[in-house]
Every structure is written in structure tokens, then in C-alpha cells.
Design a protein around this motif. Structure first.
Motif: not given
Length: 214
Positions: A178-183, A185-194, A201-212
Motif C-alpha cells: 500500500s502507498v501513503e500519499p500526502d495532501q 497526492g504525491f506518495v511519500r511512504s509505502a508499506v512493503l511486503k518482504t 519505508r519512505p520513498i527515499s529509501k526505495l528504488i524501483m526495480l520492476l513496475s507493476s
């Protein structure tokens, strides 16, 4: 070397080499960028510790460097939402599904000046991992000026998690739950399944590997 003889023997195995023209390394694209990151890190490392390496130690270090570079994730192994095992160049080169793990033990800078060459190489391999990983991840995470809207991280995207505390050869990969956008509509953090559970984690700590949607 007899180029014609080499070409003839390679063609028997359906191998054909296509070389870039001289002074055109930019035509290499992705692999030239990879060579640049490795060369930059090795140059810095050898500048600091070259006097501590003989020929055999240097060859061993290069084998460790090869294992590190080829451990980087390329994509997922399958399309299953519960399968978060990455496909790496090592899987293709070694034809093995198991992930290599670094040798046990704590390696410190003092090991460079000890007579035990194995510990010396393991410390230098850890230094290379720490420096090269940061260089490589930055190349995946583009940070141009925010003048053009960019795609938000979305549910079911596959991402790499930046974590400096992990040992070498470990690349934590996760699926966005799931994603957590700000007011705005920009996503600032996300809930991840590992593979071990869930993280936020905040999106600054995430790197896109494969788009859905790829």
C-alpha cells in the motif's frame, strides 16, 4: 592473434562478436555504465590499499568483486505475489538458485595490516561492497529537478530497499502493499511486503526495480 582463425572457430559454435568502434564507449550503454561504477570504486580502493595486495591477493579480491557485481537483482524469478526471490546474473552464470553468503566473522581495518591474507581480502571486499553498492543504487534512483511530474510508486511495484546495515551480497527486495500519499497526492511512504514480513519505508529509501504495469 589470427583474427580470421578465431572468428572461424567461434562461428562453429554460433558465436559472433560485434565490437563498438574505437573511442565510442558511450555506445555500450548499460554495461559501460556498470564498468564505470566498478572502475571508480576500485580506483579509490586500490589507491588506499594497493601496497597490501600481491598478485594472488589481487586475483582473489577480483573474484570477490565479480561475485558482488553479479549478485545485483535484475528482476523477479516468477510473477507470484509471494515470490520475492530476485533473479541475478549469478543465477545465469552459475545455474544455481542458492544465494551466496559472505564468510562469517567481523573484519576490521586492522586486518589489512595483518599477515592473514584471507582476512585482509574479506575486509577489502566489504569496503568495495559498501562503496560500490551506494554508487550503483544512486545510478538507479534518478533525482533530477522536480520540474516534470514523475510516476508515483504504486501497489504491486517491485522495489529494492536501501539498508546500509546489511552484509554484502544481500539485496532486500519487496513488493509494495500500500502507498501513503500526502495532501497533494504525491506518495511519500509505502508499506512493503518482504520475504520475512512487512515494513514501512519512505520513498527515499526505495528504488524501483520492476513496475507493476511493465
Amino acid at each position: 592473434m589470427d583474427q580470421d582463425s578465431i572468428k572461424s572457430d567461434l562461428l562453429k559454435s554460433s558465436i559472433k562478436w560485434n565490437f563498438n568502434p574505437p573511442s565510442a564507449s558511450h555506445m555500450g550503454g548499460i554495461w559501460e555504465r556498470m564498468i564505470r561504477t566498478v572502475r571508480k570504486t576500485l580506483t579509490s580502493l586500490l589507491h588506499d590499499f594497493n601496497e597490501r595486495l600481491d598478485d594472488e591477493s589481487f586475483r582473489t579480491l577480483m573474484c570477490e568483486v565479480e561475485a558482488i557485481v553479479n549478485s545485483r537483482p535484475l528482476t523477479t524469478v516468477s510473477d507470484s505475489p509471494d515470490d520475492l526471490c530476485p533473479l541475478t546474473p549469478n543465477h545465469l552464470l552459475q545455474m544455481k538458485t542458492s544465494v551466496s553468503v559472505p564468510p562469517p566473522g567481523q573484519f576490521q581495518k586492522n586486518d589489512v595490516y595483518m599477515r592473514k591474507r584471507w582476512r585482509r581480502i574479506q575486509y577489502l571486499a566489504n569496503v568495495f561492497w559498501s562503496r560500490w553498492r551506494k554508487e550503483y543504487l544512486v545510478s538507479l534512483q534518478q533525482r533530477q529537478k522536480w520540474t516534470i511530474p514523475k510516476r508515483n510508486i504504486q501497489v504491486d511495484d517491485i522495489v529494492l530497499i536501501m539498508d546500509d546495515s546489511l552484509p554484502r551480497l544481500q539485496w532486500p527486495m519487496a513488493r509494495v502493499k500500500s502507498v501513503e500519499p500526502d495532501q497533494k497526492g504525491f506518495v511519500r511512504s509505502a508499506v512493503l511486503k518482504t520475504q520475512t514480513g512487512e515494513l514501512r519505508r519512505p520513498i527515499s529509501k526505495l528504488i524501483m526495480l520492476l513496475s507493476s504495469k511493465s
